[in-house]
Design a protein around this motif. Structure first.
Motif, PDB file in Angstrom:
ATOM      1  N   ASN A 126       0.842  -1.184   0.000  1.00  0.00           N
ATOM      2  CA  ASN A 126       0.000   0.000   0.000  1.00  0.00           C
ATOM      3  C   ASN A 126       0.882   1.239   0.000  1.00  0.00           C
ATOM      4  N   SER A 127       0.719   2.072  -1.011  1.00  0.00           N
ATOM      5  CA  SER A 127       1.550   3.262  -1.127  1.00  0.00           C
ATOM      6  C   SER A 127       1.444   4.122   0.121  1.00  0.00           C
ATOM      7  N   LYS A 128       2.572   4.660   0.551  1.00  0.00           N
ATOM      8  CA  LYS A 128       2.606   5.497   1.752  1.00  0.00           C
ATOM      9  C   LYS A 128       1.864   6.813   1.547  1.00  0.00           C
ATOM     10  N   TYR A 129       1.517   7.123   0.307  1.00  0.00           N
ATOM     11  CA  TYR A 129       0.807   8.369   0.018  1.00  0.00           C
ATOM     12  C   TYR A 129      -0.701   8.188  -0.062  1.00  0.00           C
ATOM     13  N   LYS A 179       1.774  13.985  -6.115  1.00  0.00           N
ATOM     14  CA  LYS A 179       0.401  14.068  -5.620  1.00  0.00           C
ATOM     15  C   LYS A 179      -0.530  13.475  -6.675  1.00  0.00           C
ATOM     16  N   LEU A 180      -1.235  12.453  -6.302  1.00  0.00           N
ATOM     17  CA  LEU A 180      -2.135  11.759  -7.216  1.00  0.00           C
ATOM     18  C   LEU A 180      -3.567  11.875  -6.723  1.00  0.00           C
ATOM     19  N   ASP A 181      -4.497  11.633  -7.648  1.00  0.00           N
ATOM     20  CA  ASP A 181      -5.913  11.644  -7.293  1.00  0.00           C
ATOM     21  C   ASP A 181      -6.458  10.238  -7.097  1.00  0.00           C
ATOM     22  N   VAL A 182      -5.552   9.270  -6.974  1.00  0.00           N
ATOM     23  CA  VAL A 182      -5.944   7.884  -6.722  1.00  0.00           C
ATOM     24  C   VAL A 182      -5.017   7.296  -5.655  1.00  0.00           C
ATOM     25  N   ASP A 183      -5.486   6.257  -4.988  1.00  0.00           N
ATOM     26  CA  ASP A 183      -4.661   5.476  -4.077  1.00  0.00           C
ATOM     27  C   ASP A 183      -4.134   4.250  -4.813  1.00  0.00           C
ATOM     28  N   ILE A 218      -1.759   6.594 -14.635  1.00  0.00           N
ATOM     29  CA  ILE A 218      -2.092   6.855 -13.231  1.00  0.00           C
ATOM     30  C   ILE A 218      -2.132   8.359 -12.952  1.00  0.00           C
ATOM     31  N   ARG A 219      -1.184   9.098 -13.501  1.00  0.00           N
ATOM     32  CA  ARG A 219      -1.169  10.556 -13.295  1.00  0.00           C
ATOM     33  C   ARG A 219      -2.431  11.219 -13.830  1.00  0.00           C
ATOM     34  N   SER A 220      -3.025  10.620 -14.852  1.00  0.00           N
ATOM     35  CA  SER A 220      -4.183  11.238 -15.505  1.00  0.00           C
ATOM     36  C   SER A 220      -5.512  10.858 -14.869  1.00  0.00           C
ATOM     37  N   LEU A 221      -5.483   9.922 -13.911  1.00  0.00           N
ATOM     38  CA  LEU A 221      -6.723   9.381 -13.369  1.00  0.00           C
ATOM     39  C   LEU A 221      -7.289  10.221 -12.231  1.00  0.00           C
TER      40      LEU A 221
END
Length: 358
Positions: free
Chosen positions: A51-54, A202-206, A347-350
């Protein structure tokens, strides 16, 4: 992670012994190279999750999938002459198996060398030479001369795994990787490479990296990972069979050094058409080379993830590998690199709205 570090990771993953259900060495390598990207956990089937730390816990969940196992064998019995009767773990073409080196796990947990025995032509009749090879007729020879010696001196026992004995090699001049288990250790590397490339963004998804076991025995691990992660969307990384050395140029769809292959369909899944076209168009827009394929055979964990929960949009990002399901595979680092690049850009675009459109 630079190219040198990535190649070290791929080498360690490829060299690790991990027949279906006996994948501990592979999981150790993943944990080693995945340190710092987030938190690891596992389930009772020994799938592991990163699980990503972000992750925020409130964004749509994207599952990054790859399987950790490789095609191999299991010791079924020990014959009186000390050779080992075997069964396949995964799909093998029988003619590809004889006269190759393998590694057999002992009762001590160590792997020792063996050879898939083949009868010398000097002792074969013409009828035997023309006879098709059957896996049920093959045995592995570790050097023992009796069942007692195999058990007491070599510590062989039934139920133990056997894998091809192949060491990874990178030929820089031609950008070629040669090794075993690229199906799907390249996918495992791609998950880690993707998390590394996105580190700090910074992403808009986990993001959840799900490393699934026992794919070669019927996509078993993914049945658990999909229901554990409950993704809103998934990207399946695979080492896909290349067709560029045995097909006419007009029908080749999975060639090495041409970028990742995105399949529209295989034997068990029609890829979500909207997500598929989105990925293809994004690749074209960003000048990332991508191949397209329509397969009539084969399957990936995408078949399971796609049908999990309320249904999940899935694409398969395949890295072409020549001669998978044999001892040796040939792949290009370029294709691995472009697969990671494509996944990162997707992923960056999601965001929730984009995913809802699939």
């Amino acid at each position: 992670m630079n190219k040198e570090q990535s190649l070290k990771m791929i080498e360690a993953l490829s060299n690790a012994c991990g027949a279906s259900a006996f994948e501990d060495e592979v999981l150790d390598v993943i944990r080693s190279f995945g340190q710092g990207f987030g938190d690891f956990c596992n389930d009772s089937l020994q799938n592991i999750y990163l699980n990503s730390k972000y992750n925020t816990g409130s964004a749509p969940v994207v599952q990054l999938d790859a399987h950790t196992d490789e095609v191999g064998f299991m010791v079924q019995s020990i014959l009186s002459n000390g050779t080992l009767k075997i069964i396949p773990l995964g799909g093998w073409v029988p003619n590809n198996v004889p006269a190759h080196k393998v590694r057999v796990r002992t009762a001590d947990g160590e792997y020792i060398s063996g050879i898939v025995a083949s009868k010398p032509p000097h002792y074969m009749t013409e009828e035997e030479k023309a006879k098709a090879v059957k896996l049920t007729d093959l045995v592995v020879d570790v050097g023992a001369s009796s069942r007692e010696e195999a058990v007491k001196d070599y510590h062989i026992r039934i139920g133990e795994p056997i894998v091809p004995d192949v060491r990874f090699e990178y030929i820089e001049k031609h950008d070629l990787m040669i090794g075993k288990a690229f199906d799907c250790r390249l996918g495992c590397a791609a998950i880690l490479g993707t998390l590394d490339a996105l580190d700090g963004e910074k992403l808009d998804v986990d993001l959840v990296g799900a490393f699934a076991v026992q794919e070669e025995l019927g996509l078993r691990g993914a049945a658990v990972t999909a229901n554990s992660v409950k993704p809103d969307l998934a990207i399946v990384f695979e080492g896909c069979p290349a067709d560029d050395t045995f097909n006419d140029s007009g029908v080749i769809q999975t060639a090495i050094k041409k970028g990742p292959m995105l399949r529209h369909a295989d034997a068990r899944m029609i890829t979500n058409p909207r997500f598929q076209r989105y990925a293809l168009e994004l690749g074209a827009k960003l000048n990332i080379p991508v191949q397209e394929a329509v397969r009539t055979g084969g399957a990936t964990n995408g078949a399971i993830i796609n049908l999990s929960n309320a249904g999940v949009p899935v694409i398969v990002v395949g890295m072409p590998v020549r001669y998978i399901h044999t001892h040796y595979g040939i792949a290009s680092y370029f294709d691995y690199e472009k697969s990671v690049q494509l996944a990162c850009e997707i992923i960056r675009s999601l965001n929730a709205g984009v995913i809802a459109g699939f």
